[in-house]
Design a protein around this motif. Structure first.
Motif, PDB file in Angstrom:
ATOM      1  N   ASP A  33       0.812  -1.208   0.000  1.00 34.61           N
ATOM      2  CA  ASP A  33       0.000   0.000   0.000  1.00 34.61           C
ATOM      3  C   ASP A  33       0.850   1.264   0.000  1.00 34.61           C
ATOM      4  O   ASP A  33       0.356   2.343   0.309  1.00 34.61           O
ATOM      5  CB  ASP A  33      -0.931  -0.001   1.218  1.00 34.61           C
ATOM      6  CG  ASP A  33      -2.123   0.918   1.009  1.00 34.61           C
ATOM      7  OD1 ASP A  33      -2.664   0.929  -0.106  1.00 34.61           O
ATOM      8  OD2 ASP A  33      -2.495   1.633   1.961  1.00 34.61           O
ATOM      9  N   ILE A  35       2.567   4.598  -1.166  1.00 34.79           N
ATOM     10  CA  ILE A  35       2.226   5.626  -2.148  1.00 34.79           C
ATOM     11  C   ILE A  35       3.396   5.762  -3.104  1.00 34.79           C
ATOM     12  O   ILE A  35       4.542   5.939  -2.676  1.00 34.79           O
ATOM     13  CB  ILE A  35       1.923   6.953  -1.441  1.00 34.79           C
ATOM     14  CG1 ILE A  35       0.672   6.808  -0.566  1.00 34.79           C
ATOM     15  CG2 ILE A  35       1.745   8.080  -2.451  1.00 34.79           C
ATOM     16  CD1 ILE A  35       0.397   7.990   0.323  1.00 34.79           C
ATOM     17  N   LYS A 220       8.636   5.182   7.126  1.00 36.39           N
ATOM     18  CA  LYS A 220       8.421   6.029   8.296  1.00 36.39           C
ATOM     19  C   LYS A 220       9.391   5.672   9.414  1.00 36.39           C
ATOM     20  O   LYS A 220       9.561   4.504   9.757  1.00 36.39           O
ATOM     21  CB  LYS A 220       6.975   5.875   8.778  1.00 36.39           C
ATOM     22  CG  LYS A 220       6.594   6.785   9.929  1.00 36.39           C
ATOM     23  CD  LYS A 220       5.116   6.607  10.282  1.00 36.39           C
ATOM     24  CE  LYS A 220       4.719   7.493  11.447  1.00 36.39           C
ATOM     25  NZ  LYS A 220       3.266   7.322  11.785  1.00 36.39           N
ATOM     26  N   ASN A 231       1.811  11.166   7.515  1.00 35.00           N
ATOM     27  CA  ASN A 231       0.489  10.624   7.199  1.00 35.00           C
ATOM     28  C   ASN A 231       0.518   9.316   6.433  1.00 35.00           C
ATOM     29  O   ASN A 231      -0.517   8.874   5.933  1.00 35.00           O
ATOM     30  CB  ASN A 231      -0.300  11.658   6.388  1.00 35.00           C
ATOM     31  CG  ASN A 231      -0.623  12.901   7.197  1.00 35.00           C
ATOM     32  OD1 ASN A 231      -1.012  12.812   8.356  1.00 35.00           O
ATOM     33  ND2 ASN A 231      -0.452  14.062   6.585  1.00 35.00           N
ATOM     34  N   ASN A 232       1.681   8.701   6.312  1.00 34.19           N
ATOM     35  CA  ASN A 232       1.775   7.422   5.607  1.00 34.19           C
ATOM     36  C   ASN A 232       2.898   6.599   6.218  1.00 34.19           C
ATOM     37  O   ASN A 232       3.719   7.112   6.982  1.00 34.19           O
ATOM     38  CB  ASN A 232       2.016   7.653   4.114  1.00 34.19           C
ATOM     39  CG  ASN A 232       3.250   8.514   3.871  1.00 34.19           C
ATOM     40  OD1 ASN A 232       4.381   8.095   4.119  1.00 34.19           O
ATOM     41  ND2 ASN A 232       3.047   9.744   3.394  1.00 34.19           N
ATOM     42  N   GLU A 233       2.932   5.325   5.884  1.00 30.82           N
ATOM     43  CA  GLU A 233       3.980   4.436   6.376  1.00 30.82           C
ATOM     44  C   GLU A 233       5.127   4.293   5.399  1.00 30.82           C
ATOM     45  O   GLU A 233       6.263   4.033   5.793  1.00 30.82           O
ATOM     46  CB  GLU A 233       3.389   3.045   6.670  1.00 30.82           C
ATOM     47  CG  GLU A 233       2.372   3.024   7.791  1.00 30.82           C
ATOM     48  CD  GLU A 233       2.973   3.405   9.133  1.00 30.82           C
ATOM     49  OE1 GLU A 233       4.118   3.005   9.415  1.00 30.82           O
ATOM     50  OE2 GLU A 233       2.279   4.117   9.900  1.00 30.82           O
ATOM     51  N   VAL A 235       6.580   5.596   1.214  1.00 32.03           N
ATOM     52  CA  VAL A 235       6.463   6.244  -0.097  1.00 32.03           C
ATOM     53  C   VAL A 235       7.596   5.736  -0.978  1.00 32.03           C
ATOM     54  O   VAL A 235       8.755   5.687  -0.543  1.00 32.03           O
ATOM     55  CB  VAL A 235       6.543   7.783   0.003  1.00 32.03           C
ATOM     56  CG1 VAL A 235       6.449   8.413  -1.387  1.00 32.03           C
ATOM     57  CG2 VAL A 235       5.438   8.337   0.907  1.00 32.03           C
ATOM     58  N   ILE A 510      -5.687   9.869  -3.351  1.00 30.76           N
ATOM     59  CA  ILE A 510      -4.505  10.391  -2.671  1.00 30.76           C
ATOM     60  C   ILE A 510      -4.846  11.731  -2.034  1.00 30.76           C
ATOM     61  O   ILE A 510      -5.338  12.645  -2.699  1.00 30.76           O
ATOM     62  CB  ILE A 510      -3.319  10.545  -3.638  1.00 30.76           C
ATOM     63  CG1 ILE A 510      -2.935   9.181  -4.200  1.00 30.76           C
ATOM     64  CG2 ILE A 510      -2.121  11.187  -2.943  1.00 30.76           C
ATOM     65  CD1 ILE A 510      -2.512   8.150  -3.156  1.00 30.76           C
ATOM     66  N   TRP A 526       5.601  13.494   3.667  1.00 37.17           N
ATOM     67  CA  TRP A 526       4.826  13.153   4.860  1.00 37.17           C
ATOM     68  C   TRP A 526       3.388  13.655   4.780  1.00 37.17           C
ATOM     69  O   TRP A 526       2.520  13.183   5.506  1.00 37.17           O
ATOM     70  CB  TRP A 526       5.515  13.700   6.100  1.00 37.17           C
ATOM     71  CG  TRP A 526       5.787  15.181   6.055  1.00 37.17           C
ATOM     72  CD1 TRP A 526       4.949  16.193   6.401  1.00 37.17           C
ATOM     73  CD2 TRP A 526       6.995  15.809   5.618  1.00 37.17           C
ATOM     74  NE1 TRP A 526       5.537  17.415   6.212  1.00 37.17           N
ATOM     75  CE2 TRP A 526       6.800  17.216   5.736  1.00 37.17           C
ATOM     76  CE3 TRP A 526       8.229  15.340   5.154  1.00 37.17           C
ATOM     77  CZ2 TRP A 526       7.796  18.144   5.391  1.00 37.17           C
ATOM     78  CZ3 TRP A 526       9.203  16.271   4.804  1.00 37.17           C
ATOM     79  CH2 TRP A 526       8.987  17.649   4.934  1.00 37.17           C
ATOM     80  N   GLY A 529      -1.323  11.019   1.830  1.00 35.96           N
ATOM     81  CA  GLY A 529      -2.036   9.918   2.465  1.00 35.96           C
ATOM     82  C   GLY A 529      -2.943   9.250   1.454  1.00 35.96           C
ATOM     83  O   GLY A 529      -3.076   9.688   0.314  1.00 35.96           O
ATOM     84  N   ARG A 530      -3.549   8.168   1.871  1.00 32.80           N
ATOM     85  CA  ARG A 530      -4.488   7.473   0.998  1.00 32.80           C
ATOM     86  C   ARG A 530      -5.865   7.510   1.657  1.00 32.80           C
ATOM     87  O   ARG A 530      -6.029   7.075   2.794  1.00 32.80           O
ATOM     88  CB  ARG A 530      -4.048   6.029   0.755  1.00 32.80           C
ATOM     89  CG  ARG A 530      -4.759   5.378  -0.430  1.00 32.80           C
ATOM     90  CD  ARG A 530      -4.268   3.950  -0.631  1.00 32.80           C
ATOM     91  NE  ARG A 530      -2.878   3.885  -1.006  1.00 32.80           N
ATOM     92  CZ  ARG A 530      -2.409   4.069  -2.246  1.00 32.80           C
ATOM     93  NH1 ARG A 530      -3.252   4.363  -3.218  1.00 32.80           N
ATOM     94  NH2 ARG A 530      -1.132   3.969  -2.512  1.00 32.80           N
TER      95      ARG A 530
END
Length: 534
Positions: A33, A35, A220, A231-233, A235, A510, A526, A529-530
């Motif tokens: 998952d 991005i 992250k 906002n995501n783990e 990219v 996104i 950062w 997000g999804r």
């Protein structure tokens, strides 16, 4: 394709060059998952540029897009417009009335990603290292107003400046001021290759092929302590060998975000097509493009030749035929939206005029046509660059006063050659290190300038730049800023051409794209997000 509402400058920063690399077009979906962000920028670790990701060397939005995610700075530029705010620092500020003493207190419990504690001594080491290495990229000039760096205990760092510098907090937000671990970065030499270690919101794993960065995976950092909300783990940034290939990947859902550099044709199509779930975000631009001159070589050595070119170039026609509504004519190094801007070139030269250009050359005793070659980079500023230089060539040749050729080179050879003074006339772009007029003037006109230009003006370097930096209220600096712009229009060491809007395209699920770019045109991964499509 569904175009989003235009994003005002006050709400966010701008788009940027992303990473660099070659044409890996494999789907990012192998990373679950994550991005996936696409780009066409590229850079190499070569004999001429051995340390592209060392904060003491890196000086481009492409490399800074890696460092801003991974190497913490004391200050950081905010989501929208405004002055920088503390990041690795808990607090920072001038402690004297003359803006010559700047103190920062570190956040408690800061560590590098490997667990080593961060102290004030590490900050001092990092700053002093960049200053002493003085890399030929010119990035250390951002720290040129520092006299000494002092520490008090483990958490306080005090910067004693040579002269007042109201822009200093911005400079502490740039990657050259990034905090590095002395165990990983030697004091007396640059760190070669693509390894990066820091204390930022992400750690990074970089894949390279044939000394080119092809893919960067940002994960992250669980031990990150700072001002940023992640906002995501994960990219993943993937590079493509063309804008068309990048666009196809977005259409096929192989990537989630398409960044720099899209072609004018792609942007136009995305703006007008409402049949897809891809959103185009248009952001006000601080990107500028210009011609640079080696004022000590060839025909560019003559001020009359440079002035004649300034008198002939039709910026309106150039923008209309190449970029359309995606750019605007620029009549100064300082963009029109930045405090302190002056239309100095228009004030001096007015509308394009072959007759006036001929008079300048005749008065200087220069025979025509003047033979000159315009050099440009084929892979750093987007697919429209060649068309732009063909248009410049046509304008100059149609005057009958010039006989112009054009030559393109990849950035990996173009930039080192430019720094060595091998080109008489060359095309460049500039994304600001920070959104202040000083950063559109000093990097080109001060000692140790970004272009390694031989042009030197004592009044600018000794009087006007220091004078402008003494003004905390930037409106009060307008007099000295305007004087510098007028001198540039008179001497023409550079010839401003246009300033451009910036664009990012993303699939509908996104989120955070309006804040994914800061005011210096670099990515803030950062923020992505999804979420729910629509």
């Amino acid at each position: 394709m569904n175009r989003k509402t235009l994003v005002p400058a006050a709400a966010l920063g701008l788009l940027a060059p992303v990473l660099a690399a070659c044409g890996d077009t494999e789907s990012g979906r192998t990373d679950g998952d994550a991005i996936v962000v696409g780009t066409t920028d590229r850079f190499t670790a070569s004999e001429e540029t051995p340390a592209p990701l060392d904060p003491a060397y890196a000086y481009g939005v492409d490399t800074w897009n890696i460092l801003r995610q991974t190497v913490q700075t004391l200050m950081v530029q905010p989501r929208g417009e405004g002055e920088p705010v503390p990041e690795a620092a808990e607090s920072c500020g001038f402690t004297d009335a003359g803006n010559e003493r700047y103190s920062c207190t570190l956040r408690d419990g800061l560590t590098f990603a490997d667990g080593d504690p961060i102290t004030a001594a590490d900050v001092k080491y990092s700053i002093d290292r960049a200053r002493s290495l003085k890399a030929d990229s010119g990035v250390s000039a951002l720290l040129s107003t520092i006299d000494t760096v002092e520490t008090q205990g483990d958490r306080e760092v005090i910067f004693h400046l040579k002269t007042a510098d109201a822009t200093f907090p911005y400079k502490l937000s740039t990657p050259v001021a990034g905090i590095v671990d002395p165990d990983d970065y030697a004091k007396d030499k640059l760190r070669e290759g693509f390894e990066v270690d820091g204390s930022g919101p992400y750690t990074v794993d970089i894949e390279a092929e044939n000394d080119e960065l092809v893919r960067a995976t940002f994960t992250k950092n669980p031990d990150y302590k700072g001002a940023l909300k992640v906002n995501n783990e994960k990219v993943v940034m993937v590079s493509f060998d063309s804008a068309d290939a990048m666009g196809e990947a977005l259409e096929k859902n192989d990537i989630d975000v398409m960044s720099r550099t899209m072609s004018p044709e792609q942007i136009k199509e995305l703006s007008g097509n409402a049949d897809d779930d891809i959103d185009l975000v248009e952001l006000p631009g601080l990107e500028i493009h210009y011609l640079g001159f080696n004022t000590e070589a060839g025909p560019a050595k003559s001020k009359a030749v440079r002035q004649a070119m300034a008198q002939i170039v039709d910026r309106g026609e150039l923008v209309s035929k190449v970029y359309g509504s995606q750019a605007e004519p620029l009549f100064s190094l300082v963009p029109a939206s930045v405090t302190g801007h002056s239309n100095s070139f228009f004030n001096k030269y007015g509308e394009p005029s072959t007759a006036k250009a001929r008079a300048l050359l005749e008065q200087a005793g220069i025979s025509t046509p003047v033979e000159v070659t315009l050099h440009y980079t084929t892979d750093h500023y987007g697919p429209a660059t060649k068309k732009e230089f063909e248009q410049l060539q046509k304008q100059l040749n149609d005057s009958g006063l010039f006989k112009v050729g054009i030559e393109g080179e990849p950035w990996s050879t173009f930039r080192p050659a430019e720094l060595k003074g091998k080109y008489d006339v060359y095309g460049m772009g500039w994304f600001p290190d920070f959104p202040d007029a000083d950063n559109f003037l000093a990097p080109f006109l001060d000692e140790d300038n970004f272009l390694n230009s031989p042009y030197s003006n004592a009044e600018i370097q000794k009087k006007l730049i220091p004078q402008s930096r003494r003004q905390a209220d930037r409106l009060s600096a307008a007099g000295s800023l305007t004087a510098m712009q007028n001198t540039v229009a008179e001497d023409v060491p550079v010839l401003p051409l246009w300033q451009g809007n910036q664009y990012v395209a993303a699939r509908g699920d996104i989120t955070g794209t309006a804040y994914a770019l800061n005011s210096s045109s670099t990515l803030q991964l950062w923020e992505l997000g999804r979420g729910v499509s629509g």
